[in-house]
Design an enzyme around this catalytic site. Sequence first.
Site, PDB file in Angstrom:
ATOM      1  N   CYS A 120       0.854  -1.234   0.054  1.00  0.00           N
ATOM      2  CA  CYS A 120      -0.041  -0.015   0.075  1.00  0.00           C
ATOM      3  C   CYS A 120       1.016   1.299   0.131  1.00  0.00           C
ATOM      4  O   CYS A 120       1.792   1.392   0.744  1.00  0.00           O
ATOM      5  CB  CYS A 120      -1.007  -0.115   1.364  1.00  0.00           C
ATOM      6  SG  CYS A 120      -1.958   1.437   1.315  1.00  0.00           S
ATOM      7  N   HIS A 152      -9.917   1.553   2.231  1.00  0.00           N
ATOM      8  CA  HIS A 152      -9.568   2.889   2.602  1.00  0.00           C
ATOM      9  C   HIS A 152     -10.638   3.898   3.019  1.00  0.00           C
ATOM     10  O   HIS A 152     -10.406   4.888   3.554  1.00  0.00           O
ATOM     11  CB  HIS A 152      -8.722   3.535   1.301  1.00  0.00           C
ATOM     12  CG  HIS A 152      -7.232   2.876   1.440  1.00  0.00           C
ATOM     13  ND1 HIS A 152      -6.451   3.381   2.401  1.00  0.00           N
ATOM     14  CD2 HIS A 152      -6.722   2.206   0.384  1.00  0.00           C
ATOM     15  CE1 HIS A 152      -5.228   2.736   2.031  1.00  0.00           C
ATOM     16  NE2 HIS A 152      -5.199   2.086   0.838  1.00  0.00           N
ATOM     17  N   HIS A 202      -9.079  -3.830  -1.686  1.00  0.00           N
ATOM     18  CA  HIS A 202      -8.176  -3.004  -0.855  1.00  0.00           C
ATOM     19  C   HIS A 202      -8.446  -1.457  -0.883  1.00  0.00           C
ATOM     20  O   HIS A 202      -8.326  -0.700   0.292  1.00  0.00           O
ATOM     21  CB  HIS A 202      -6.755  -3.408  -1.613  1.00  0.00           C
ATOM     22  CG  HIS A 202      -5.565  -2.408  -0.937  1.00  0.00           C
ATOM     23  ND1 HIS A 202      -4.737  -2.929  -0.221  1.00  0.00           N
ATOM     24  CD2 HIS A 202      -5.360  -1.006  -0.956  1.00  0.00           C
ATOM     25  CE1 HIS A 202      -3.740  -2.076   0.019  1.00  0.00           C
ATOM     26  NE2 HIS A 202      -4.226  -0.789  -0.236  1.00  0.00           N
ATOM     27  N   GLU A 203      -8.899  -0.953  -2.075  1.00  0.00           N
ATOM     28  CA  GLU A 203      -9.201   0.450  -2.337  1.00  0.00           C
ATOM     29  C   GLU A 203     -10.350   0.852  -1.486  1.00  0.00           C
ATOM     30  O   GLU A 203     -10.150   1.972  -1.070  1.00  0.00           O
ATOM     31  CB  GLU A 203      -9.155   0.745  -3.919  1.00  0.00           C
ATOM     32  CG  GLU A 203      -7.971   0.575  -4.461  1.00  0.00           C
ATOM     33  CD  GLU A 203      -6.554   0.963  -3.745  1.00  0.00           C
ATOM     34  OE1 GLU A 203      -6.686   2.249  -3.061  1.00  0.00           O
ATOM     35  OE2 GLU A 203      -5.544   0.587  -4.061  1.00  0.00           O
TER      36      GLU A 203
HETATM   37 NI    NI Z   1      -3.865   1.062  -0.019  1.00  0.00          NI
END
Ligand code: NI
Length: 169
Positions: free
Chosen positions: A92, A138, A134-135
Amino acid sequence: MGEPLLLEKAAPITEFNTPELHALIQDMRDTMAALSGAGLAAPQIGVSLRLVIFGGFDSPRYPDAASIPDTVLINPVLTPLDNEKDEAWEGCLSVPGMRGLVPRYTGLRYTGFDAMGIALDRTVQGFHARVVQHECDHLDGILYPMRIQDLRNFGYNEVLFPNLPVEPD
Ligand code: NI
């Protein structure tokens, strides 16, 4: 990592196709390209809005990524296809120099909007599904180390993968 904004739940975007939104997306594209990322979420550049970008590149860090179309995804909703998960190494741009083994759903439907407010609806598998999870994490204040099941599978790139060239994250 350590920045409080990265732990917040980001707010929905309410206006599409505005100069401010296009400028934010351009800023994110420039940042992602400069750092050779697979994707980027707005909170990673200090903007707590539900906007991620991913795909559409040829990154030396992510050789599997070529098949992911260049995507702007706003106000995303993710629905796993079933309970099947697999584990793979993730990095990341907000946790530079490190990798961790992270479980993710292998198949996923995602919906949302592009910069113009046009609806998006895709069903994807594998690396594409992993990047989206994953994105979008966030946007809910979740960084991948929080998903690692066994923290022995978390460490520095050059220690975990000594035979790979040092990567620019
Ligand atoms: Ni990330």
